[in-house]
Design a protein around this motif. Structure first.
Motif, mmCIF file in Angstrom:
data_model
loop_
_atom_site.group_PDB
_atom_site.id
_atom_site.type_symbol
_atom_site.label_atom_id
_atom_site.label_comp_id
_atom_site.label_asym_id
_atom_site.label_seq_id
_atom_site.Cartn_x
_atom_site.Cartn_y
_atom_site.Cartn_z
ATOM 1 N N THR A 83 0.849 -1.194 0.000
ATOM 2 C CA THR A 83 0.000 0.000 0.000
ATOM 3 C C THR A 83 0.884 1.242 0.000
ATOM 4 N N ARG A 84 0.577 2.183 -0.897
ATOM 5 C CA ARG A 84 1.348 3.427 -0.966
ATOM 6 C C ARG A 84 0.686 4.473 -0.068
ATOM 7 N N VAL A 85 1.503 5.265 0.624
ATOM 8 C CA VAL A 85 0.945 6.316 1.493
ATOM 9 C C VAL A 85 1.332 7.667 0.906
ATOM 10 N N ILE A 86 0.320 8.414 0.454
ATOM 11 C CA ILE A 86 0.550 9.704 -0.193
ATOM 12 C C ILE A 86 0.314 10.799 0.844
ATOM 13 N N VAL A 87 1.370 11.562 1.134
ATOM 14 C CA VAL A 87 1.287 12.604 2.172
ATOM 15 C C VAL A 87 1.408 13.971 1.502
#
Ligand SMILES: Nc1ncnc2c1ncn2[C@@H]1O[C@H](COP(=O)(O)OP(=O)(O)O)[C@@H](O)[C@H]1O
Ligand SMILES: Nc1ccn([C@H]2C[C@H](O)[C@@H](COP(=O)(O)OP(=O)(O)O)O2)c(=O)n1
Length: 228
Positions: A83-87
């Motif tokens: 899962t990619r976490v876009i901040v």
């Protein structure tokens, strides 16, 4: 009179760093077809965003404002990968997994107003058909009414060994001794803070996975949710 809707079932998995929460939560969520909340990634994202903005992590007001404004998006890649976490529009997945980010998350997580600012976002993950929630206070605070609660732990030495192997596989330069120190420091801070300290929720099934392989831990957790 129509029967009230059954609440969306929640399985909480709390525990210290390196105990296997993320691995087990993902596998159990997949097995059940339930949603997944990696609450640690939310605290890491705020710690990361505060660092990027040059905010002093001991400045409770500024960090709380950062928690209120940081945009965090979880993106599951089509290929079933991590899962990619876009901040705030930036894919920060790799930065978030570092121990530096873990320590920043642990520091800001001790600020009561930061926890309050992130509460509703975590609660919003509770969607049918069910939720597996991984963190420190999922069973004690955020989903205190959860049907199923697990407290997953392992010896500090085993958790340091696991983290060492995990970070080396990601190509990061780490030493086992420094990881053990960092893990013990984080354990201490997370378990002794005044707000939402790390501890087994009342009624939680405690699993010490020090000498239990991953597949057996998954089986034990699934047996809690689907006994028999
Ligand atoms: N029971 C276990 N035995 C051996 N290794 C494990 C076990 N559970 C998890 N691991 C491994 O330990 C590392 C840390 O697990 P992770 O799920 O990231 O822990 P946490 O989310 O609690 O920090 C991962 O590489 C994972 O594959
Ligand atoms: N529900 C949560 C999740 C994480 N935290 C804080 C405390 C943890 O040390 C940091 C990082 O959490 P995370 O679960 O990502 O860390 P580990 O994967 O267990 O090493 O965030 C928290 O206070 N409450």
């Amino acid at each position: 009179m129509t029967k009230p809707d059954k609440p969306v079932p929640v399985l909480t998995i709390d525990g210290p760093s390196g105990s296997g929460k993320g691995t087990i939560s993902r596998a159990v969520a997949d097995a059940l077809g339930w949603h997944l909340l990696d609450s640690g990634a939310i605290y890491r994202a705020v710690g990361y965003a505060a660092g990027m903005a040059g905010i002093d992590l001991s400045d409770a007001q500024a960090v709380t404002r950062c928690a209120e404004t940081t945009k965090i998006v979880f993106r599951d890649p089509r290929d079933g990968g991590e899962t990619r976490v876009i901040v705030n529009g930036h894919d920060a997945t790799d930065e978030l997994r570092t121990e530096t980010c873990g320590a920043a998350a642990s520091a800001i997580a001790a600020i009561p107003a930061v926890r309050a600012a992130l509460f509703d976002k975590q609660r919003s993950f509770r969607k049918a058909p069910g939720l597996v929630a991984d963190g420190r206070d999922m069973g004690t605070v955020v989903f205190a009414d959860a049907e199923h609660k697990i407290f997953l732990t392992a010896s500090a030495e085993e958790r340091a060994r696991r983290r060492y192997k995990q970070l080396k596989e990601k190509g990061l330069t780490v030493t086992l001794s420094s990881l053990l120190r960092e893990i013990e420091a984080r354990d201490e801070r997370d378990a002794t803070r005044k707000v939402a300290p790390l501890k087994p929720a009342a009624g939680a099934v405690v699993i010490d996975s020090t000498a239990i392989p991953i597949d057996q831990v998954i089986a034990r957790v699934l047996a809690v949710v689907r006994p028999g």
